[in-house]
Design a protein around this motif. Sequence first.
Motif, PDB file in Angstrom:
ATOM      1  N   ASN A 176      32.060  42.675  51.435  1.00 39.43           N
ATOM      2  CA  ASN A 176      32.224  42.763  49.993  1.00 39.43           C
ATOM      3  C   ASN A 176      31.492  43.958  49.380  1.00 39.43           C
TER       4      ASN A 176
ATOM      5  N   ARG B 284      39.207  37.505  49.402  1.00 39.86           N
ATOM      6  CA  ARG B 284      37.969  37.338  50.183  1.00 39.86           C
ATOM      7  C   ARG B 284      37.136  36.190  49.646  1.00 39.86           C
ATOM      8  N   TYR B 285      37.028  36.118  48.326  1.00 39.00           N
ATOM      9  CA  TYR B 285      36.210  35.070  47.723  1.00 39.00           C
ATOM     10  C   TYR B 285      36.763  33.690  48.055  1.00 39.00           C
TER      11      TYR B 285
ATOM     12  N   GLN C 197      40.433  46.658  42.927  1.00 44.41           N
ATOM     13  CA  GLN C 197      39.920  45.810  44.005  1.00 44.41           C
ATOM     14  C   GLN C 197      39.980  44.318  43.708  1.00 44.41           C
TER      15      GLN C 197
ATOM     16  N   THR D 175      32.319  46.332  46.054  1.00 39.71           N
ATOM     17  CA  THR D 175      33.352  45.683  45.231  1.00 39.71           C
ATOM     18  C   THR D 175      32.980  45.667  43.756  1.00 39.71           C
TER      19      THR D 175
ATOM     20  N   SER E 258      42.084  42.004  46.347  1.00 42.27           N
ATOM     21  CA  SER E 258      41.416  41.840  47.646  1.00 42.27           C
ATOM     22  C   SER E 258      40.121  41.040  47.500  1.00 42.27           C
ATOM     23  N   TYR E 259      39.401  41.235  46.377  1.00 39.36           N
ATOM     24  CA  TYR E 259      38.176  40.458  46.153  1.00 39.36           C
ATOM     25  C   TYR E 259      38.500  38.977  46.015  1.00 39.36           C
TER      26      TYR E 259
ATOM     27  N   VAL F  80      34.511  43.862  38.683  1.00 39.69           N
ATOM     28  CA  VAL F  80      35.085  44.321  39.946  1.00 39.69           C
ATOM     29  C   VAL F  80      35.613  45.743  39.762  1.00 39.69           C
TER      30      VAL F  80
END
Length: 105
Positions: free
Chosen positions: A83, A21-22, A14, A86, A17-18, A10
């Motif tokens: 995404n 989202r995941y 980030q 990322t 935030s990843y 990544v």
Amino acid sequence: MIFELRTYTVAHGQMTSYLDRYEHQALPLLRKHLGRFLGFYVSEIGPLNQVLHIWAYEDLTDRQHRRAELDADPAWHAFKELNAGTFVHQEVKIMRDLPFSPQWL
């Protein structure tokens, strides 16, 4: 049985935030289409900013079928757009178990 190990590096800054989202967007879709989710891990020692997910399939045909279902889902395409940018590196391995390997499933 085969196991897919997906390792993503990544981009710096980030990860938080990843992961959000995941967990909230991608994982429900992946569970729906891919099935056997074995784990999700982050690196602490060695190469940093890496995540690893592990999925199990009966065989390559099962994987191909399930990945095609995922790719046909518009929500998956929406996640991929969010995404974008990322990752700085991605590695995918397909591993098979051996008769003396513990059976976790």
